[in-house]
Scaffold this active site. Sequence first.
Site, short mmCIF file in Angstrom:
data_model
loop_
_atom_site.label_atom_id
_atom_site.label_comp_id
_atom_site.label_asym_id
_atom_site.label_seq_id
_atom_site.Cartn_x
_atom_site.Cartn_y
_atom_site.Cartn_z
CE LYS A 140 49.99 41.49 46.15
NZ LYS A 140 51.18 41.98 45.45
NE ARG A 188 47.58 42.57 40.43
CZ ARG A 188 48.15 41.50 41.01
NH1 ARG A 188 47.41 40.61 41.61
NH2 ARG A 188 49.45 41.35 40.98
NE ARG A 202 57.64 36.32 43.68
CZ ARG A 202 56.58 37.10 43.85
NH1 ARG A 202 56.11 37.32 45.07
NH2 ARG A 202 55.98 37.67 42.83
NE ARG A 212 55.04 34.56 39.87
CZ ARG A 212 54.30 35.42 40.55
NH1 ARG A 212 54.11 35.23 41.84
NH2 ARG A 212 53.76 36.45 39.95
NE ARG A 264 54.38 40.69 37.81
CZ ARG A 264 55.29 39.96 38.47
NH1 ARG A 264 56.48 39.73 37.95
NH2 ARG A 264 55.00 39.46 39.65
P1 AMP Z 1 50.46 37.95 41.51
O1 AMP Z 1 50.79 36.55 41.84
O2 AMP Z 1 49.44 38.54 42.43
O3 AMP Z 1 51.69 38.83 41.39
O4 AMP Z 1 49.78 37.95 40.06
C1 AMP Z 1 50.46 37.46 38.93
C2 AMP Z 1 49.74 37.88 37.68
O5 AMP Z 1 48.41 37.32 37.68
C3 AMP Z 1 49.53 39.37 37.50
O6 AMP Z 1 50.66 40.00 36.92
C4 AMP Z 1 48.32 39.39 36.57
O7 AMP Z 1 48.68 39.07 35.24
C5 AMP Z 1 47.50 38.23 37.10
N1 AMP Z 1 46.55 38.67 38.16
C6 AMP Z 1 46.55 38.32 39.48
N2 AMP Z 1 45.55 38.91 40.14
C7 AMP Z 1 44.90 39.67 39.24
C8 AMP Z 1 43.78 40.56 39.31
N3 AMP Z 1 43.14 40.79 40.48
N4 AMP Z 1 43.37 41.16 38.16
C9 AMP Z 1 43.99 40.94 36.99
N5 AMP Z 1 45.07 40.15 36.85
C10 AMP Z 1 45.53 39.52 37.97
#
Ligand code: AMP
Length: 191
Positions: A14, A89, A128, A134, A146
């Site tokens: 993404k 989400r 990554r 991370r 996740r």
């Molecule tokens: P990402 O970078 O999109 O993979 O997000 C990393 C983490 O941030 C996720 O595993 C969630 O803990 C949190 N997170 C990101 N976006 C959301 C969302 N829309 N709703 C809830 N938690 C989120």
Amino acid sequence: MINLILFGKPGAGKGTQAEFIKNTYNLIHISTGDLFRNNIKNKSQLGVLAKSYMDKGDLVPDQVTIDMLKNEVSINRNVNGFIFDGFPRTISQAQALDFFLESIKMEITATISLEAEDSILEKRLIKRGHLSGRTDDQDIDKIRNRFKEYNIKTAPLKQYYSSIDKLHIVNGIGEIHEIRDSLSKLMNQIR
Ligand code: AMP
């Protein structure tokens, strides 16, 4: 105005593809994951809260996430549009987004789901994690949690957007440029 949702499991690409779409169509890229990580870096109250969920691979509570997203949209006025990356989400985030966009006379143009198998995503995430540091990408149990969160809370959104004819599925397996080409073709249809 073009408002896109980029949708997909962790590691689906993404962020990488959002960068390309943002530059090509001059859109504002809002990644809720990046916003949370910036808050964690700045040690804000929101960051402390978000970290307690992100460290386990759990979703951050809806209301906190929705408020942060609304604020980010509101500070970007007179733009060509947005790419929402990693938001919504959950169904309640999607409903809140629709409601909010309607209130400011905007709407979602399309939702693009980047899809790949878990085994491929796991390899990408571990790689990554090594490159970026991370922590949620370096632990297989967190990664699988996740995916579980995605399957339970996020996957139902595909039905939500397909029922209003706004879901487009793109194969997320292959070289970055191949996926970018598929997205370009799709973008030409959407616009
Ligand atoms: P990402 O970078 O999109 O993979 O997000 C990393 C983490 O941030 C996720 O595993 C969630 O803990 C949190 N997170 C990101 N976006 C959301 C969302 N829309 N709703 C809830 N938690 C989120």
